[in-house]
Design a protein around this motif. Structure first.
Motif, short mmCIF file in Angstrom:
data_model
loop_
_atom_site.label_atom_id
_atom_site.label_comp_id
_atom_site.label_asym_id
_atom_site.label_seq_id
_atom_site.Cartn_x
_atom_site.Cartn_y
_atom_site.Cartn_z
N GLY A 126 0.84 -1.20 0.00
CA GLY A 126 0.00 0.00 0.00
C GLY A 126 0.86 1.24 0.00
N ASN A 127 0.67 2.09 1.01
CA ASN A 127 1.45 3.33 1.11
C ASN A 127 2.80 3.15 1.77
OD1 ASN A 127 -0.16 5.80 0.16
ND2 ASN A 127 -1.66 4.60 1.27
N LEU A 128 3.06 1.97 2.32
CA LEU A 128 4.36 1.70 2.92
C LEU A 128 5.33 1.29 1.83
CD1 LEU A 128 6.11 1.31 5.51
CD2 LEU A 128 5.43 -1.10 5.40
N LYS A 129 6.48 1.92 1.82
CA LYS A 129 7.52 1.58 0.85
C LYS A 129 8.85 1.58 1.59
CE LYS A 129 6.75 2.80 -3.39
NZ LYS A 129 6.62 3.51 -4.66
N ILE A 130 9.59 0.48 1.47
CA ILE A 130 10.89 0.35 2.11
C ILE A 130 11.92 0.08 1.01
CG2 ILE A 130 12.28 -0.98 3.74
CD1 ILE A 130 9.61 -1.84 5.06
N LYS A 146 14.15 -8.31 0.45
CA LYS A 146 12.86 -7.84 -0.05
C LYS A 146 11.81 -8.93 0.09
CE LYS A 146 10.54 -6.62 -4.35
NZ LYS A 146 10.69 -6.30 -5.77
N GLN A 147 12.16 -10.16 -0.30
CA GLN A 147 11.22 -11.27 -0.20
C GLN A 147 10.80 -11.52 1.25
OE1 GLN A 147 13.67 -14.26 -2.12
NE2 GLN A 147 12.51 -14.13 -4.03
N VAL A 148 11.78 -11.50 2.15
CA VAL A 148 11.50 -11.75 3.57
C VAL A 148 10.55 -10.68 4.11
CG1 VAL A 148 12.53 -11.77 5.88
CG2 VAL A 148 13.63 -13.01 4.01
N LEU A 149 10.86 -9.41 3.86
CA LEU A 149 10.04 -8.31 4.37
C LEU A 149 8.65 -8.30 3.73
CD1 LEU A 149 12.71 -5.48 4.56
CD2 LEU A 149 11.58 -6.62 6.48
N GLN A 150 8.58 -8.62 2.45
CA GLN A 150 7.30 -8.64 1.75
C GLN A 150 6.35 -9.64 2.41
OE1 GLN A 150 7.06 -6.44 -1.00
NE2 GLN A 150 4.89 -6.81 -0.95
N GLU A 151 6.91 -10.77 2.82
CA GLU A 151 6.09 -11.80 3.48
C GLU A 151 5.82 -11.46 4.94
OE1 GLU A 151 8.00 -15.58 2.89
OE2 GLU A 151 8.04 -15.32 0.71
N ALA A 152 6.77 -10.82 5.62
CA ALA A 152 6.63 -10.56 7.05
C ALA A 152 5.68 -9.41 7.37
CB ALA A 152 8.01 -10.26 7.65
N ILE A 153 5.60 -8.43 6.50
CA ILE A 153 4.75 -7.26 6.76
C ILE A 153 3.32 -7.60 6.36
CG2 ILE A 153 4.30 -4.84 6.19
CD1 ILE A 153 7.35 -4.61 5.63
N PRO A 154 2.38 -7.47 7.28
CA PRO A 154 0.99 -7.85 6.96
C PRO A 154 0.36 -6.90 5.94
CG PRO A 154 1.10 -6.81 9.12
CD PRO A 154 2.53 -6.97 8.64
N ASP A 155 -0.55 -7.44 5.14
CA ASP A 155 -1.24 -6.61 4.15
C ASP A 155 -2.07 -5.52 4.82
OD1 ASP A 155 -0.18 -8.08 2.06
OD2 ASP A 155 -1.88 -9.47 1.97
N SER A 156 -2.44 -5.73 6.08
CA SER A 156 -3.27 -4.76 6.81
C SER A 156 -2.49 -3.49 7.19
CB SER A 156 -3.84 -5.40 8.07
OG SER A 156 -2.79 -5.83 8.93
N ILE A 157 -1.18 -3.45 6.89
CA ILE A 157 -0.38 -2.29 7.27
C ILE A 157 -0.91 -1.00 6.63
CG2 ILE A 157 1.37 -2.47 5.44
CD1 ILE A 157 2.13 -1.59 9.09
N ASP A 158 -1.48 -1.10 5.44
CA ASP A 158 -1.99 0.11 4.78
C ASP A 158 -3.18 0.68 5.55
OD1 ASP A 158 -1.38 1.85 2.61
OD2 ASP A 158 -3.26 1.25 1.67
N GLU A 159 -4.03 -0.20 6.05
CA GLU A 159 -5.17 0.25 6.85
C GLU A 159 -4.68 0.93 8.13
OE1 GLU A 159 -8.93 -1.74 9.25
OE2 GLU A 159 -7.99 -2.88 7.63
N ILE A 160 -3.65 0.37 8.74
CA ILE A 160 -3.06 0.96 9.95
C ILE A 160 -2.50 2.35 9.64
CG2 ILE A 160 -1.17 0.74 11.63
CD1 ILE A 160 -1.55 -2.36 11.31
N LEU A 161 -1.82 2.48 8.49
CA LEU A 161 -1.26 3.77 8.10
C LEU A 161 -2.36 4.83 7.92
CD1 LEU A 161 1.45 2.68 5.51
CD2 LEU A 161 1.83 3.57 7.81
N HIS A 162 -3.46 4.44 7.29
CA HIS A 162 -4.58 5.39 7.09
C HIS A 162 -5.15 5.84 8.44
CE1 HIS A 162 -4.87 5.49 2.77
NE2 HIS A 162 -4.80 4.18 2.71
N LYS A 163 -5.30 4.90 9.37
CA LYS A 163 -5.86 5.25 10.68
C LYS A 163 -4.90 6.15 11.46
CE LYS A 163 -8.89 1.28 11.08
NZ LYS A 163 -9.19 -0.01 11.71
#
Length: 197
Positions: A126-130, A146-163
């Motif tokens: 989403g809006n998170l970019k590393i 990149k592969q490790v972080l892509q799998e470790a960071i939940p897809d819900s992080i974008d919702e958290i960022l918006h909140k």
């Protein structure tokens, strides 16, 4: 021991004009990398020949221009960034010399010593970019991380960022006070099991 002294920045490519010199596999790879991160990027690709995949991109992205000719100094006019993306080291060096003479930032493919900036591995949620950099030492390690972080960071992080953005907009106080309040709110994201017990 050598350290990584790179200063990470995120370019707003939709506000810049990028020149890619090279219409082969390297030029395609670099152009795709920019478009994946910023579909509105303005990119001019200069080369004598273009891969069909590069030509196809012009139908999908209206801000890409292919110019079929040999690179010349005039191609640097009005450009903010340059990527020398051919498999001919001597020619890439020539492009580097001209870019430096014009004071335009340049990335020379597979030649870290001639790069003003790198195109690192990017993790996107989403809006998170590393951005990940190994200081040009091992792009393979960067891709694995990149592969490790892509799998470790939940897809819900974008919702958290918006909140959190909505919460930040409602907070009262000066900058330091807002930072302290947001740190308290997000503390749960970095708590370990030991901290919680």
């Amino acid at each position: 021991m050598e350290e990584n002294h790179l200063f990470p920045v995120f370019f707003k490519l939709q506000r810049l004009h990028v020149l890619v010199v090279g219409g082969g596999n390297i030029g395609l790879e670099k152009t795709n990398a920019m478009l994946e991160n910023c579909p509105q990027a303005t990119i001019t690709v200069v080369a004598l020949d273009f891969l069909p995949e590069l030509e196809a991109l012009t139908h999908q992205y209206p801000n890409i221009t292919l110019v079929q000719k040999s690179f010349s100094c005039g191609d640097l006019l009005g450009k903010d960034l340059v990527i020398a993306a051919t498999n001919i080291k001597e020619f890439n060096y020539y492009v580097w010399e001209k870019a430096k003479g014009s004071r335009v930032l340049i990335n020379v493919a597979d030649t870290p010593d001639l790069c003003d900036f790198y195109l690192g591995s990017i993790v996107r949620k989403g809006n998170l970019k590393i951005a990940i950099s190994t200081n040009g030492k091992s792009p393979t390690i960067a891709k694995r991380l990149k592969q490790v972080l892509q799998e470790a960071i939940p897809d819900s992080i974008d919702e958290i960022l918006h909140k959190l953005s909505a919460i930040r907009d409602r907070l009262a106080g000066d900058f330091a006070s807002k930072v302290k309040q947001l740190n308290n709110i997000t503390d749960v994201l970095v708590q370990t099991d030991k901290d919680k017990s």
